[in-house]
Design a protein around this motif. Structure first.
Motif, mmCIF file in Angstrom:
data_model
loop_
_atom_site.group_PDB
_atom_site.id
_atom_site.type_symbol
_atom_site.label_atom_id
_atom_site.label_comp_id
_atom_site.label_asym_id
_atom_site.label_seq_id
_atom_site.Cartn_x
_atom_site.Cartn_y
_atom_site.Cartn_z
ATOM 1 N N LEU A 143 -75.453 -29.978 -127.619
ATOM 2 C CA LEU A 143 -75.604 -31.350 -128.099
ATOM 3 C C LEU A 143 -74.254 -32.048 -128.214
ATOM 4 C CD1 LEU A 143 -77.507 -33.516 -129.147
ATOM 5 C CD2 LEU A 143 -77.287 -32.512 -131.426
ATOM 6 N N ASP A 144 -73.223 -31.330 -128.644
ATOM 7 C CA ASP A 144 -71.883 -31.920 -128.711
ATOM 8 C C ASP A 144 -71.416 -32.382 -127.334
ATOM 9 O OD1 ASP A 144 -71.860 -31.458 -131.379
ATOM 10 O OD2 ASP A 144 -70.589 -29.674 -131.294
ATOM 11 N N ALA A 145 -71.617 -31.539 -126.334
ATOM 12 C CA ALA A 145 -71.201 -31.904 -124.974
ATOM 13 C C ALA A 145 -72.001 -33.098 -124.452
ATOM 14 C CB ALA A 145 -71.352 -30.706 -124.048
ATOM 15 N N GLN A 146 -73.295 -33.128 -124.741
ATOM 16 C CA GLN A 146 -74.125 -34.239 -124.278
ATOM 17 C C GLN A 146 -73.723 -35.550 -124.942
ATOM 18 O OE1 GLN A 146 -78.290 -33.565 -124.870
ATOM 19 N NE2 GLN A 146 -78.911 -35.488 -123.938
ATOM 20 N N ASN A 147 -73.445 -35.505 -126.240
ATOM 21 C CA ASN A 147 -73.025 -36.723 -126.940
ATOM 22 C C ASN A 147 -71.673 -37.232 -126.451
ATOM 23 O OD1 ASN A 147 -75.359 -36.640 -128.489
ATOM 24 N ND2 ASN A 147 -74.384 -35.512 -130.159
ATOM 25 N N ALA A 148 -70.840 -36.352 -125.930
ATOM 26 C CA ALA A 148 -69.531 -36.760 -125.417
ATOM 27 C C ALA A 148 -69.579 -37.167 -123.957
ATOM 28 C CB ALA A 148 -68.524 -35.624 -125.593
ATOM 29 N N GLY A 149 -70.776 -37.220 -123.368
ATOM 30 C CA GLY A 149 -70.887 -37.601 -121.965
ATOM 31 C C GLY A 149 -70.670 -36.460 -121.003
ATOM 32 N N GLY A 150 -70.767 -35.230 -121.467
ATOM 33 C CA GLY A 150 -70.566 -34.069 -120.608
ATOM 34 C C GLY A 150 -71.783 -33.175 -120.605
ATOM 35 N N ARG A 151 -71.567 -31.903 -120.347
ATOM 36 C CA ARG A 151 -72.665 -30.950 -120.288
ATOM 37 C C ARG A 151 -72.142 -29.546 -120.580
ATOM 38 N NH1 ARG A 151 -71.515 -32.244 -114.925
ATOM 39 N NH2 ARG A 151 -70.739 -30.494 -113.681
ATOM 40 N N LEU A 152 -73.069 -28.655 -120.881
ATOM 41 C CA LEU A 152 -72.757 -27.243 -121.081
ATOM 42 C C LEU A 152 -72.984 -26.510 -119.770
ATOM 43 C CD1 LEU A 152 -72.090 -24.880 -123.030
ATOM 44 C CD2 LEU A 152 -74.535 -24.722 -123.501
ATOM 45 N N ASP A 153 -71.923 -25.980 -119.200
ATOM 46 C CA ASP A 153 -72.019 -25.335 -117.887
ATOM 47 C C ASP A 153 -72.370 -23.856 -117.983
ATOM 48 O OD1 ASP A 153 -71.536 -27.626 -116.504
ATOM 49 O OD2 ASP A 153 -69.399 -27.262 -116.215
ATOM 50 N N GLU A 154 -71.773 -23.140 -118.925
ATOM 51 C CA GLU A 154 -71.961 -21.696 -119.003
ATOM 52 C C GLU A 154 -72.172 -21.269 -120.448
ATOM 53 O OE1 GLU A 154 -68.685 -19.678 -117.255
ATOM 54 O OE2 GLU A 154 -68.890 -20.639 -115.286
ATOM 55 N N ALA A 155 -72.991 -20.237 -120.612
ATOM 56 C CA ALA A 155 -73.217 -19.633 -121.926
ATOM 57 C C ALA A 155 -73.484 -18.151 -121.702
ATOM 58 C CB ALA A 155 -74.396 -20.288 -122.648
ATOM 59 N N VAL A 156 -72.531 -17.318 -122.087
ATOM 60 C CA VAL A 156 -72.600 -15.874 -121.829
ATOM 61 C C VAL A 156 -72.514 -15.130 -123.154
ATOM 62 C CG1 VAL A 156 -71.550 -13.925 -120.623
ATOM 63 C CG2 VAL A 156 -71.491 -16.209 -119.584
ATOM 64 N N THR A 157 -73.379 -14.129 -123.313
ATOM 65 C CA THR A 157 -73.383 -13.278 -124.505
ATOM 66 C C THR A 157 -73.144 -11.841 -124.073
ATOM 67 O OG1 THR A 157 -74.935 -14.726 -125.659
ATOM 68 C CG2 THR A 157 -74.723 -12.479 -126.484
ATOM 69 N N ASN A 158 -72.142 -11.209 -124.639
ATOM 70 C CA ASN A 158 -71.818 -9.813 -124.359
ATOM 71 C C ASN A 158 -71.870 -9.018 -125.659
ATOM 72 O OD1 ASN A 158 -71.296 -10.126 -121.555
ATOM 73 N ND2 ASN A 158 -69.282 -10.966 -122.022
ATOM 74 N N GLY A 159 -72.545 -7.883 -125.611
ATOM 75 C CA GLY A 159 -72.643 -7.012 -126.778
ATOM 76 C C GLY A 159 -72.177 -5.605 -126.432
ATOM 77 N N GLU A 160 -71.282 -5.064 -127.239
ATOM 78 C CA GLU A 160 -70.757 -3.712 -127.023
ATOM 79 C C GLU A 160 -71.254 -2.795 -128.140
ATOM 80 O OE1 GLU A 160 -66.503 -1.292 -126.620
ATOM 81 O OE2 GLU A 160 -66.536 -3.466 -126.955
ATOM 82 N N ASP A 161 -71.935 -1.732 -127.757
ATOM 83 C CA ASP A 161 -72.463 -0.775 -128.729
ATOM 84 C C ASP A 161 -71.337 0.179 -129.146
ATOM 85 O OD1 ASP A 161 -73.906 0.921 -130.298
ATOM 86 O OD2 ASP A 161 -75.388 1.462 -128.787
ATOM 87 N N VAL A 162 -70.910 0.074 -130.395
ATOM 88 C CA VAL A 162 -69.816 0.905 -130.914
ATOM 89 C C VAL A 162 -70.332 1.918 -131.928
ATOM 90 C CG1 VAL A 162 -68.063 -0.856 -130.500
ATOM 91 C CG2 VAL A 162 -69.283 -0.835 -132.664
ATOM 92 N N THR A 163 -71.633 2.212 -131.887
ATOM 93 C CA THR A 163 -72.215 3.156 -132.851
ATOM 94 C C THR A 163 -71.576 4.534 -132.719
ATOM 95 O OG1 THR A 163 -74.311 1.946 -132.675
ATOM 96 C CG2 THR A 163 -74.374 4.128 -133.685
ATOM 97 N N ARG A 164 -71.428 5.001 -131.487
ATOM 98 C CA ARG A 164 -70.856 6.332 -131.287
ATOM 99 C C ARG A 164 -69.404 6.387 -131.720
ATOM 100 N NH1 ARG A 164 -71.351 9.866 -125.676
ATOM 101 N NH2 ARG A 164 -70.316 11.762 -126.468
#
Length: 296
Positions: A143-164
């Motif tokens: 929404l911030d990007a849209q209100n500023a006249g732009g757009r959201l190009d990428e959205a990446v989520t990375n999760g690392e399992d550190v239980t061990r």
């Protein structure tokens, strides 16, 4: 009188004949009552929990499905925003200020770098904070990007399992502490030479260093799990409208302008190289042509 006796005897005979039927009528309900009670209890027994065959009379409660083991995951998010040239710096400053205003317990700025005067202006902002705060913050980026006249190009989520890694560090620290306690117990006993006592002190010092390193590693892993990392890339490339019909035309015009500027840059480069050659060549040709009439 005789007639009355006859009527009395007739009444006795009638009562004698009716008494067996009344007895049967009284017995029938008592025999039918258990059947009615059994019929009433049958549905309740069908809906009741299963009985334990090993222990008579004990009910077996339904067992809930086992829960999945909870993994210790360290999350990292990466977002790319395309914004107009004059809005990128403003957006980055607002996001950085929002993190600083939230306080170090919720968000901290890891790094911030930008170059808005370059050929391809852009910036990068790295944040680390409480997972709930980070999730609320990143939910409003589109929404911030849209209100500023732009757009959201990428959205990446990375999760690392550190239980061990956490289990390994915790087990190693516990083992080191137990070994150090055993050595201290041996040290408390009387006897032993001075060299042996010094050797024990050195072993204890090494174990203490090892234990401290394991505690630092364990704390760092827990901090990664209890916080989230967010990387924001700000690029130039705002759109007239996210779903506008004129968007392809605007993009084509932008590409044409970029191609024209590229060709102009090539011509300027070639001209800067050829101009000295042409000037020097012209001067030599003029000198040669001038010497020919003089010699004649």
């Amino acid at each position: 009188m005789r007639k009355a006796l006859m009527l009395a005897s007739a009444g006795l005979i009638v009562l004698a004949g009716c008494s067996p039927a009344s007895d049967k009528a009284e017995v029938a309900p008592t025999e039918a009552a258990p059947a009615a009670e059994a019929a009433a209890e049958a549905p309740a027994d069908a809906a009741a929990p299963a009985r334990d065959t090993a222990v008579p009379g004990r009910m077996v409660a339904p067992r809930p499905a086992p829960l999945a083991p909870v993994a210790q995951i360290a999350y990292a998010y990466s977002y790319a925003l395309s914004l107009p040239r004059d809005r990128g710096a403003e957006m980055m400053s607002r996001h950085e200020l929002a993190c600083v205003s939230a306080g170090p317990g919720y968000c901290q700025v890891i790094s911030a770098q930008a170059d808005w005067a370059a050929r391809e202006p852009g910036g990068r902002l790295e944040l680390r904070g409480q997972p709930e705060w980070i999730n609320r913050f990143r939910s409003g980026l589109a929404l911030d990007a849209q209100n500023a006249g732009g757009r959201l190009d990428e959205a990446v989520t990375n999760g690392e399992d550190v239980t061990r890694d956490i289990d390994t560090a915790a087990t190693g620290a516990q083992t080191t502490a137990s070994l150090a306690d055993r050595i201290r117990q041996l040290q408390a006993r009387s006897g032993g030479t001075m060299a042996q006592r010094l050797e024990i002190e050195r072993d204890l010092a090494e174990l203490q260093q090892q234990y401290d390193a394991q505690q630092i590693e364990l704390r760092a892993l827990n901090d990664r799990v209890q916080s989230a990392r967010l990387t924001l890339d700000y690029r130039q490339g705002g759109v007239m409208a996210a779903d506008s019909a004129t968007r392809p035309v605007a993009r084509a015009l932008g590409d044409a302008f970029g191609l024209s500027m590229g060709m102009l840059a090539i011509l300027i480069t070639v001209g800067s190289v050829m101009l000295p050659i042409v000037v020097i060549g012209g001067a030599v040709w003029w000198a040669v042509r001038r010497r020919k009439p003089a010699s004649a």
